[in-house]
Motif scaffolding. Structure first.
Motif, short mmCIF file in Angstrom:
data_model
loop_
_atom_site.label_atom_id
_atom_site.label_comp_id
_atom_site.label_asym_id
_atom_site.label_seq_id
_atom_site.Cartn_x
_atom_site.Cartn_y
_atom_site.Cartn_z
N PHE A 99 0.84 -1.23 0.04
CA PHE A 99 -0.07 -0.31 0.02
C PHE A 99 1.00 1.13 0.09
O PHE A 99 1.94 1.45 0.63
N TYR A 100 0.65 2.21 -0.84
CA TYR A 100 1.24 3.49 -1.01
C TYR A 100 2.58 3.22 -1.56
O TYR A 100 3.45 4.24 -1.44
N ASN A 101 2.75 2.23 -1.89
CA ASN A 101 4.15 1.68 -2.56
C ASN A 101 5.31 2.15 -1.69
O ASN A 101 6.45 2.41 -1.91
N GLY A 126 5.14 5.29 12.89
CA GLY A 126 5.19 6.65 12.78
C GLY A 126 4.53 7.04 11.72
O GLY A 126 3.97 8.54 11.45
N TRP A 127 3.86 6.35 10.86
CA TRP A 127 2.84 6.76 9.65
C TRP A 127 1.43 6.13 10.02
O TRP A 127 1.50 4.95 10.77
N TYR A 128 0.50 7.01 9.46
CA TYR A 128 -1.05 6.42 9.74
C TYR A 128 -1.59 6.49 8.26
O TYR A 128 -1.29 7.48 7.54
N VAL A 129 -2.72 5.94 8.48
CA VAL A 129 -3.27 5.80 6.98
C VAL A 129 -4.93 5.50 7.31
O VAL A 129 -5.17 4.72 8.41
N GLU A 130 -5.86 6.11 6.56
CA GLU A 130 -7.14 5.62 6.74
C GLU A 130 -7.86 6.19 5.41
O GLU A 130 -7.38 7.12 4.97
N ILE A 154 -0.76 10.32 6.71
CA ILE A 154 0.19 11.36 7.59
C ILE A 154 1.27 10.43 7.79
O ILE A 154 1.66 9.48 8.46
N ASP A 155 2.67 11.31 7.59
CA ASP A 155 3.74 10.69 7.79
C ASP A 155 4.32 11.09 9.23
O ASP A 155 3.74 11.61 10.21
N ASP A 156 5.72 10.63 9.47
CA ASP A 156 6.36 10.94 10.74
C ASP A 156 6.36 12.28 11.08
O ASP A 156 6.95 12.51 12.31
N PHE A 157 6.34 13.27 10.32
CA PHE A 157 6.50 14.44 10.32
C PHE A 157 5.35 15.27 10.75
O PHE A 157 5.11 16.36 10.88
N LYS A 160 0.35 15.65 5.93
CA LYS A 160 -0.69 14.77 5.33
C LYS A 160 -0.58 14.88 3.85
O LYS A 160 -0.70 15.91 3.20
N ASN A 161 -0.75 13.55 3.27
CA ASN A 161 -1.00 13.33 1.77
C ASN A 161 -2.33 13.20 1.44
O ASN A 161 -2.59 11.84 2.12
N ASP A 162 -2.91 13.71 0.78
CA ASP A 162 -4.57 13.47 0.82
C ASP A 162 -4.55 13.03 -0.75
O ASP A 162 -4.10 13.32 -1.82
N PHE A 163 -5.58 11.99 -0.66
CA PHE A 163 -5.73 11.17 -2.04
C PHE A 163 -7.46 11.22 -2.06
O PHE A 163 -8.23 10.12 -1.93
N GLY A 164 -7.82 12.31 -2.60
CA GLY A 164 -9.19 12.52 -2.84
C GLY A 164 -10.12 12.75 -1.65
O GLY A 164 -11.47 12.97 -1.67
N THR A 165 -9.79 12.95 -0.51
CA THR A 165 -10.45 13.16 0.66
C THR A 165 -11.02 14.60 0.76
O THR A 165 -12.06 15.18 1.45
#
Length: 175
Positions: A99-101, A126-130, A154-157, A160-165
């Motif tokens: 997931f997320y490569n 440290g990374w999260y996904v939903e 959401i990365d460890d810093f 947030k990288n948004d994919f369509g939300t």
């Protein structure tokens, strides 16, 4: 005589009513639901993880396989890669590999029919996904389908990288 005729008529009426009502079939008389499904008014109500007219289909099977991903998040550039989806630990779960490569651990999603939900999880320290998505079926689920997936990473810093939300484009999965 009148009493005998009334008694005979009443008996015939009761007999006719019982005979007529016993000939009516119940809507669930000829319905058999598989895998613990229950017939309700002529239709099977399936347990989580099953679907179909008679609950004969395992929901996760239409998601299994190799998928080709095209995505462009809010801070990542356009990219293409492949993932694989396998059965999860529960009947209504799938596991998404790669997931997320980026993620080395699988992302777990719950599936209900054509909808999937990714509850907040940490597939990498440290990374999260939903997120959530929907499968667009074809007549041959196992060979061709697409998924439009809306999710955030959401990365460890804390970025947030948004994919369509909100601002980004949804991720597209095809097989």
């Amino acid at each position: 005589m009148r009493t005998v005729l009334l008694s005979a008529f009443a008996t015939l009426s009761v007999f006719s009513t019982v005979l007529f009502s016993s000939c009516k079939s119940e809507p669930c008389d000829d319905i058999i639901c598989a895998y613990g499904g229950v017939c309700d008014d002529g239709s099977c109500k399936c347990q989580a993880g099953y679907e179909g007219t008679h609950c004969e289909t395992l929901t996760y099977t239409k998601y299994e396989g190799i998928w080709y991903v095209t995505e462009d998040g809010t801070f990542s550039g356009p990219t293409q890669y492949s993932i694989s989806i396998v059965k999860g630990g529960k009947m209504n779960e799938i596991r998404i590999k790669n997931f997320y490569n980026k993620f080395t651990n699988d992302v777990i999603a719950e599936v209900t029919g054509t909808k999937l939900t990714i509850r907040k999880q940490s597939p990498l320290a440290g990374w999260y996904v939903e997120g959530y998505g929907e499968l667009t079926p074809t007549s041959y689920y196992s060979q061709h389908a697409s998924i439009k997936l809306y999710y955030n990473v959401i990365d460890d810093f804390g970025k947030k990288n948004d994919f369509g939300t909100a601002d980004g484009n949804p991720s597209e999965y095809v097989k």
